[in-house]
Design a protein around this motif. Structure first.
Motif, PDB file in Angstrom:
ATOM      1  N   ALA A 160     -49.205 -21.901  25.476  1.00 20.59           N
ATOM      2  CA  ALA A 160     -48.029 -22.756  25.322  1.00 20.59           C
ATOM      3  C   ALA A 160     -48.255 -23.769  24.212  1.00 20.59           C
ATOM      4  CB  ALA A 160     -47.735 -23.481  26.644  1.00 20.59           C
ATOM      5  N   ARG A 161     -47.167 -24.168  23.590  1.00 26.77           N
ATOM      6  CA  ARG A 161     -47.265 -25.133  22.494  1.00 26.77           C
ATOM      7  C   ARG A 161     -47.293 -26.539  23.063  1.00 26.77           C
ATOM      8  NH1 ARG A 161     -43.913 -23.842  17.346  1.00 26.77           N
ATOM      9  NH2 ARG A 161     -45.690 -24.989  16.559  1.00 26.77           N
ATOM     10  N   LEU A 162     -48.495 -27.039  23.267  1.00 28.11           N
ATOM     11  CA  LEU A 162     -48.708 -28.374  23.811  1.00 28.11           C
ATOM     12  C   LEU A 162     -49.674 -29.113  22.891  1.00 28.11           C
ATOM     13  CD1 LEU A 162     -49.160 -27.437  27.572  1.00 28.11           C
ATOM     14  CD2 LEU A 162     -47.244 -28.726  26.604  1.00 28.11           C
ATOM     15  N   PRO A 163     -49.173 -29.678  21.788  1.00 29.50           N
ATOM     16  CA  PRO A 163     -50.037 -30.361  20.824  1.00 29.50           C
ATOM     17  C   PRO A 163     -50.936 -31.397  21.474  1.00 29.50           C
ATOM     18  CG  PRO A 163     -47.799 -30.186  19.987  1.00 29.50           C
ATOM     19  CD  PRO A 163     -47.750 -29.753  21.428  1.00 29.50           C
ATOM     20  N   GLY A 164     -52.207 -31.375  21.088  1.00 31.10           N
ATOM     21  CA  GLY A 164     -53.156 -32.348  21.618  1.00 31.10           C
ATOM     22  C   GLY A 164     -53.883 -31.901  22.862  1.00 31.10           C
TER      23      GLY A 164
END
Length: 218
Positions: A160-164
Motif C-alpha cells: 500500500a502507498r503509505l509514505p513514511g
C-alpha cells in the motif's frame, strides 16, 4: 568551518564515497512507487508529447503501447524492468570488483604484460584532498536497496502507498485490503515480533488512514 574528527580519517570519507556511488546506482533504477496519470511514472515519461490513444512513432514508446494494449499489468512491467536494471547494476559492480566472476576473460591475443582490470577511484575535491580505491561494490549493493528488499522483487500484493511507513507495514495493509487479514497479521508479526492484539491494532490504525490512489499523481 570546524572539520569533524571523521573528516580527518581517510576511512570515513572513503566509506561515504562507497555508499554515495552505490546509492547513485540505485537512483538510476525505475521508481516502483511513482505514478502519473494512472500508470507508473517511468512509462508515462515515454509517452510525453504523444496524443493519447495514438501509436507513438518512436520504437520504445511504440513497443510499450503494444505491450499495454495486450492487457499487461503496468505494475508487472515495472517489476520486470526493475529486476533487469538491478541485474545490470549488480553486474557493473562485479565488472569493477572482479571481471572473472562474470566469466569475462582476456582477449587471446593479449600477452601477460597487457593484463588489466578496472578500478573505481573516489577523488575528494574538498580539503583535505585525497584519492581512494572503492571496491567490494557487489557485496554492499543490495544493502542499499531503497525498498528495503535487498534487490528482491516486491511480489504481490503491491504494498500500500503509505509514505513514511516501512515495507512490512505497507505490505501488511495491502494484504488486509485484499481481504487476507491472516496474512496481514503474519506479515506484521514476522517483521516486528508484536503480539497478535498489538498487530491487529496497528494494522487497523493504518487502514483508517487515507491512502493515495495508485492511479493518482503523487
Amino acid at each position: 568551518m570546524t572539520q569533524s574528527v571523521e573528516d580527518h580519517q581517510p576511512e570515513g570519507w572513503q566509506v561515504r564515497a562507497h555508499e554515495s556511488f552505490v546509492n547513485a546506482l540505485w537512483s538510476l533504477i525505475v521508481d516502483e512507487d511513482g505514478y502519473t496519470d494512472g500508470r507508473p511514472s517511468w512509462i508515462e515519461t515515454w509517452f510525453r508529447g504523444h496524443r493519447q490513444g495514438s501509436v507513438p512513432d518512436h520504437a520504445m514508446p511504440a513497443a510499450l503501447h503494444r505491450i499495454l494494449a495486450c492487457g499487461v499489468d503496468p505494475d508487472d512491467l515495472t517489476d520486470v524492468v526493475r529486476a533487469m536494471q538491478h541485474d545490470l547494476i549488480y553486474n557493473v559492480c562485479q565488472l569493477i570488483d572482479d571481471p572473472g566472476l562474470l566469466g569475462i576473460g582476456l582477449d587471446e591475443d593479449y600477452s601477460d604484460e597487457m593484463e588489466f582490470g578496472w578500478e573505481l577511484v573516489a577523488v575528494r575535491t574538498a580539503a583535505p584532498a585525497g584519492r581512494a580505491s572503492i571496491n567490494h561494490l557487489r557485496s554492499s549493493l543490495d544493502d542499499h536497496d531503497p525498498s528495503g528488499r535487498g534487490g528482491e522483487p516486491r511480489g504481490r500484493p503491491i504494498p500500500a502507498r503509505l509514505p513514511g511507513h516501512p515495507h512490512y507495514a505497507r505490505l501488511a495493509v495491502a494484504h488486509a485490503l485484499a481481504g487476507d487479514r491472516t496474512q496481514a497479521l503474519k506479515t506484521w508479526r514476522k517483521a516486528t515480533g508484536a503480539p497478535l492484539g498489538e498487530a491487529k491494532a496497528a494494522i487497523g490504525l493504518l487502514l483508517d488512514q487515507p491512502r493515495q490512489d495508485p492511479g493518482s499523481t503523487p
